[in-house]
Design a protein around this motif. Structure first.
Motif, short mmCIF file in Angstrom:
data_model
loop_
_atom_site.label_atom_id
_atom_site.label_comp_id
_atom_site.label_asym_id
_atom_site.label_seq_id
_atom_site.Cartn_x
_atom_site.Cartn_y
_atom_site.Cartn_z
N ALA A 62 2.40 0.77 -11.73
CA ALA A 62 3.45 0.93 -12.74
C ALA A 62 4.68 0.10 -12.39
CB ALA A 62 3.82 2.41 -12.87
N VAL A 63 5.02 0.04 -11.11
CA VAL A 63 6.16 -0.77 -10.67
C VAL A 63 5.91 -2.24 -10.99
CG1 VAL A 63 7.44 -1.58 -8.64
CG2 VAL A 63 6.94 0.86 -8.91
N CYS A 64 4.71 -2.71 -10.74
CA CYS A 64 4.36 -4.11 -11.03
C CYS A 64 4.43 -4.38 -12.53
CB CYS A 64 2.96 -4.43 -10.50
SG CYS A 64 2.83 -4.43 -8.71
N ASP A 65 3.89 -3.46 -13.33
CA ASP A 65 3.93 -3.63 -14.78
C ASP A 65 5.37 -3.68 -15.29
OD1 ASP A 65 1.19 -3.63 -14.87
OD2 ASP A 65 1.01 -1.53 -15.44
N ALA A 66 6.22 -2.79 -14.78
CA ALA A 66 7.61 -2.74 -15.23
C ALA A 66 8.36 -4.03 -14.88
CB ALA A 66 8.32 -1.54 -14.62
N ALA A 67 8.01 -4.63 -13.73
CA ALA A 67 8.68 -5.86 -13.29
C ALA A 67 8.06 -7.10 -13.90
CB ALA A 67 8.66 -5.95 -11.77
N GLY A 68 6.89 -6.95 -14.52
CA GLY A 68 6.22 -8.09 -15.13
C GLY A 68 5.63 -9.05 -14.13
N VAL A 69 5.18 -8.54 -12.99
CA VAL A 69 4.60 -9.42 -11.96
C VAL A 69 3.09 -9.24 -11.94
CG1 VAL A 69 6.69 -9.31 -10.59
CG2 VAL A 69 4.83 -7.73 -10.08
N ARG A 70 2.43 -10.20 -11.36
CA ARG A 70 0.97 -10.18 -11.27
C ARG A 70 0.53 -9.25 -10.14
NH1 ARG A 70 -2.39 -15.43 -9.31
NH2 ARG A 70 -4.52 -14.59 -9.48
N ARG A 71 -0.49 -8.45 -10.40
CA ARG A 71 -1.04 -7.55 -9.38
C ARG A 71 -2.52 -7.85 -9.22
NH1 ARG A 71 -3.43 -2.21 -9.20
NH2 ARG A 71 -3.45 -2.22 -11.47
N VAL A 72 -2.94 -8.04 -7.97
CA VAL A 72 -4.36 -8.22 -7.66
C VAL A 72 -4.76 -7.12 -6.68
CG1 VAL A 72 -4.30 -10.71 -8.06
CG2 VAL A 72 -3.95 -9.83 -5.76
N ARG A 118 0.85 -1.19 0.00
CA ARG A 118 0.00 0.00 0.00
C ARG A 118 0.90 1.24 0.00
NH1 ARG A 118 -5.13 1.99 1.17
NH2 ARG A 118 -5.14 3.98 2.27
N ASN A 119 0.91 1.93 -1.12
CA ASN A 119 1.69 3.17 -1.26
C ASN A 119 3.15 3.00 -0.86
OD1 ASN A 119 -0.55 4.57 -2.21
ND2 ASN A 119 -1.19 5.17 -0.15
N ASP A 120 3.75 1.94 -1.34
CA ASP A 120 5.15 1.62 -1.04
C ASP A 120 5.93 1.38 -2.32
OD1 ASP A 120 5.76 1.87 1.64
OD2 ASP A 120 5.02 -0.11 2.18
N ALA A 121 5.63 2.14 -3.36
CA ALA A 121 6.20 1.85 -4.68
C ALA A 121 7.72 1.83 -4.68
CB ALA A 121 5.68 2.88 -5.69
N ALA A 122 8.35 2.77 -3.99
CA ALA A 122 9.81 2.83 -4.00
C ALA A 122 10.42 1.59 -3.35
CB ALA A 122 10.29 4.10 -3.29
N PHE A 123 9.88 1.19 -2.20
CA PHE A 123 10.38 -0.02 -1.53
C PHE A 123 10.06 -1.25 -2.38
CE2 PHE A 123 10.19 2.70 2.28
CZ PHE A 123 11.43 2.40 2.84
N LEU A 124 8.85 -1.28 -2.95
CA LEU A 124 8.44 -2.44 -3.74
C LEU A 124 9.36 -2.64 -4.93
CD1 LEU A 124 6.35 -4.67 -4.34
CD2 LEU A 124 5.01 -2.96 -5.59
N ARG A 125 9.80 -1.57 -5.55
CA ARG A 125 10.72 -1.67 -6.68
C ARG A 125 12.00 -2.42 -6.26
NH1 ARG A 125 10.69 3.25 -7.78
NH2 ARG A 125 9.16 3.24 -9.46
N ALA A 164 6.61 -5.30 1.23
CA ALA A 164 7.10 -4.47 0.14
C ALA A 164 8.50 -3.94 0.42
CB ALA A 164 6.13 -3.32 -0.12
N ASP A 165 8.84 -3.76 1.69
CA ASP A 165 10.18 -3.25 2.03
C ASP A 165 11.17 -4.37 2.36
OD1 ASP A 165 9.41 -4.05 4.56
OD2 ASP A 165 9.30 -2.04 5.39
N SER A 166 10.79 -5.61 2.14
CA SER A 166 11.73 -6.72 2.35
C SER A 166 12.72 -6.78 1.19
CB SER A 166 10.98 -8.05 2.43
OG SER A 166 10.09 -8.10 3.52
N VAL A 167 13.97 -7.11 1.52
CA VAL A 167 15.01 -7.28 0.50
C VAL A 167 15.64 -8.66 0.72
CG1 VAL A 167 17.09 -6.35 -0.55
CG2 VAL A 167 15.44 -4.80 0.52
N PRO A 168 15.14 -9.68 0.03
CA PRO A 168 15.67 -11.03 0.24
C PRO A 168 17.04 -11.20 -0.41
CG PRO A 168 14.05 -11.05 -1.52
CD PRO A 168 14.03 -9.66 -0.94
N PRO A 169 17.95 -11.95 0.22
CA PRO A 169 19.25 -12.25 -0.40
C PRO A 169 19.04 -13.17 -1.59
CG PRO A 169 18.96 -13.53 1.60
CD PRO A 169 17.81 -12.58 1.55
#
Length: 260
Positions: A47-57, A11-18, A85-90
């Motif tokens: 837009a972030v989801c579209d650019a990454a090619g992931v599914r958005r519901v 929710r409104n975390d586009a920068a972290f989600l990217r 959205a702010d997780s950064v997995p190794p």
């Protein structure tokens, strides 16, 4: 090998989600599906989801509990992994999730802690050594098994089907991971792996108001869960199962509330 869906409430975390999606794109074991649950975002999440090619519901009901449940319900794979959205997995996160889940079996949730970034050194130390360590210790004592950490866990889809009716998804004040931990039935288990870490933003703990909000949500979650099943009853049922006895009452081995 099981197929893996990665579910990310946002929710409104586009920068972290990217950043999160970029990290998922670098995995040594790629996800079979990445599903972002857009919880009424007004920023560039779509837009972030579209650019990454992931599914958005979409999930219109506010709150991380509703968004997480919606994502798990919509996922198509055999193993459901969960990040924020702010997780950064190794890079080896999904590879390890797959191996640990395969070894643990179909009745186990696999989880681990976060390594906090952002904020200052004191905030990060408090987050890791008091907040997360305290959460693990206190919830283990209360529930009889480790808790689930919402920014970093995975469970079999078959297990979610057993648990989904018991979770409290209608309130925005519910911690989805704490609530899901409470739904774990006597024949199920939570495997906490200390080395299974993802980067997690320290921003919720940078202010007293942020910390207060999280504690308030914990109280609301306990209030809902304790009405469903009291802690002493829950520990008794789990002990009965460990001794080879069949638990009765509010929870049996099927998970979720028993029928009256």
């Amino acid at each position: 090998m099981a197929t893996i869906s990665v579910v990310i409430p946002a929710r409104n975390d586009a920068a972290f989600l990217r950043g999160c999606l970029a990290a998922l794109g670098q995995q040594t074991r790629r996800a079979d599906e990445v599903l972002v649950v857009d919880n009424e975002s007004t920023d560039e999440t779509a837009a972030v989801c579209d650019a990454a090619g992931v599914r958005r519901v979409a999930e219109a009901l506010p709150g991380v509990a509703a968004a997480t449940a919606r994502g798990f319900d919509a996922a198509n794979c055999e193993l459901l992994a969960r990040l924020d959205a702010d997780s950064v997995p190794p890079p080896d996160w999904l590879e390890r999730i797959e191996a640990l889940s395969e070894t643990a079996g179909p009745l186990t949730v696999v989880t681990g802690p976060g390594s906090f970034y952002g904020g200052n050194r004191l905030t990060r130390w408090i987050a890791e050594n008091l907040y997360i360590a305290g959460y693990r210790w206190s919830m283990n004592l209360l529930m009889g098994h480790p808790p689930i950490f919402g920014s970093n866990f995975a469970l079999p889809a078959s297990l979610w089907k057993r648990l989904r009716e018991g979770v409290h998804r209608s309130s925005s004040r519910i911690h989805d991971d704490l609530d899901l931990s409470w739904q774990v039935a006597p024949d199920m288990n939570v495997l906490w792996v200390e080395s299974l870490r993802v980067g997690v933003s320290a921003r919720p703990l940078e202010t007293w108001s942020g910390l207060g909000r999280r504690l308030s949500m914990a109280w609301a979650t306990f209030s809902a869960d304790f009405r469903q099943q009291g802690p002493l009853q829950r520990r008794r049922f789990r002990r009965q199962w460990q001794l080879g006895q069949q638990p009765g009452g509010a929870y049996g081995p099927a998970g979720g509330p028993a029928s009256p």
